[in-house]
Design an enzyme around this catalytic site. Structure first.
Site, PDB file in Angstrom:
ATOM      1  CB  CYS A  44      -0.858  -0.027   1.257  1.00  0.00           C
ATOM      2  SG  CYS A  44      -1.846   1.451   1.502  1.00  0.00           S
TER       3      CYS A  44
ATOM      4  CB  CYS B 114      -3.253   3.858  -5.607  1.00  0.00           C
ATOM      5  SG  CYS B 114      -4.483   2.971  -4.609  1.00  0.00           S
TER       6      CYS B 114
HETATM    7  N1  DGL Z   1      -3.965   0.563  -1.938  1.00  0.00           N
HETATM    8  C1  DGL Z   1      -3.592   1.745  -1.252  1.00  0.00           C
HETATM    9  C2  DGL Z   1      -2.383   2.426  -1.889  1.00  0.00           C
HETATM   10  O1  DGL Z   1      -1.602   1.791  -2.571  1.00  0.00           O
HETATM   11  C3  DGL Z   1      -4.587   2.798  -0.884  1.00  0.00           C
HETATM   12  C4  DGL Z   1      -6.036   2.567  -0.857  1.00  0.00           C
HETATM   13  C5  DGL Z   1      -6.744   3.358   0.212  1.00  0.00           C
HETATM   14  O2  DGL Z   1      -6.999   4.570   0.038  1.00  0.00           O
HETATM   15  O3  DGL Z   1      -7.025   2.744   1.241  1.00  0.00           O
HETATM   16  O4  DGL Z   1      -2.177   3.592  -1.706  1.00  0.00           O
END
Ligand code: DGL
Length: 270
Positions: A71, A189
């Site tokens: 993430c 993301c």
């Molecule tokens: N998957 C997460 C990232 O790579 C973010 C998603 C969220 O906002 O929770 O930033």
């Protein structure tokens, strides 16, 4: 050798996919913090504290040998803290600015990430270090995160909804040079590669979409090699577990997709 993959939701599956194809015989555990999701709209402090809490619980429950914080939003605020508190190697994800800058022919690059990631000092430093010769334009979207979660639950995604999120990037940049158009977009993301087909369909002109999956897979392989750990010849039998922080009806809708990715059992994290 078990590799733990953590994300605020289903986005980490895109990193898991890349790591798994590089290390097909490793065993994996997945953790989605669906209870606190989304991270991309919350304060740095809230995300850092929550990441630390959930990762500690995940490590205690799943006992991975290595943890991937799949993430960007969590990695850019919590990585140093996690490394100081957990006694296993921790790999984080950052937007793939460097490969994008190397691949762009026009030098106009888009960064598509959560609203907090695009504002991070860390990202600014990555741009200065690796893309100083490029013009980097940013678009923050939490809607795309929600759309990726919706798709993972089996929902249909309208291309028009995706178009609305990326349209701000597809404009002219006369300050950069005449006829120089954006040709590369960094998916900063981990949720966004789940929407790659829709993103391609919604883009007003074709561009290269760059994510962090392969870079993370190489880093994980390198760490495993350096540690001298030996992977078994074939993937282990039995369940790979996907942990969620709240088992609710929305989480249950993810079960078919989790199974497709090889996670046959879903449990609530203690
Ligand atoms: N998957 C997460 C990232 O790579 C973010 C998603 C969220 O906002 O929770 O930033």
């Amino acid at each position: 050798m078990r590799i733990g993959i953590f994300d605020s939701g289903v986005g980490g599956l895109t990193i898991y996919q890349a790591v798994r194809s590089a290390l097909p015989s490793a065993s994996f555990a997945y953790c989605s913090d669906n209870e606190f999701h989304p991270y991309g709209t919350k304060s740095d402090e809230a995300v850092a504290n929550r990441t630390l809490d959930v990762c500690a619980r995940f490590v205690a429950a799943a006992r991975p040998d290595l943890l991937v914080v799949a993430c960007n939003t969590a990695s850019t605020v919590a990585l140093a803290l996690l490394r100081s508190r957990l006694s296993l190697p921790v790999v984080g994800v950052v937007p793939a600015i460097k490969p994008a800058a190397a691949k762009s022919a026009t030098g106009v690059i888009g960064l598509l990430a959560t609203p907090v990631t695009i504002r991070r000092q860390y990202v600014e430093e990555l741009i200065q270090q690796f893309a100083g010769h490029c013009h980097v334009v940013r678009a923050g979207s939490s809607r795309l995160v929600e759309l990726a979660e919706e798709k993972a639950r089996g929902g249909d995604i309208a291309v028009a909804a995706i178009h609305a999120e990326i349209a701000p990037l597809f404009v002219e940049y006369p300050q950069v040079g005449k006829n120089l158009r954006l040709d590369t977009i960094v998916l900063g993301c981990t949720h966004f590669p789940l929407l790659l087909d829709e993103l391609r369909a919604a883009a007003p002109w074709p561009v290269q979409w760059i994510d962090s999956g392969n870079a993370i897979a190489s880093r994980v392989s390198q760490l495993i090699q350096e540690s001298g750990s030996r992977l078994p010849a074939s993937a282990p039998d039995g369940d790979s577990i996907a942990w969620v922080t709240r088992m609710d009806p929305a989480a249950s809708l993810l079960a078919p997709m989790m199974r497709r990715f090889g996670f046959n059992s879903m449990r609530q994290l203690p």
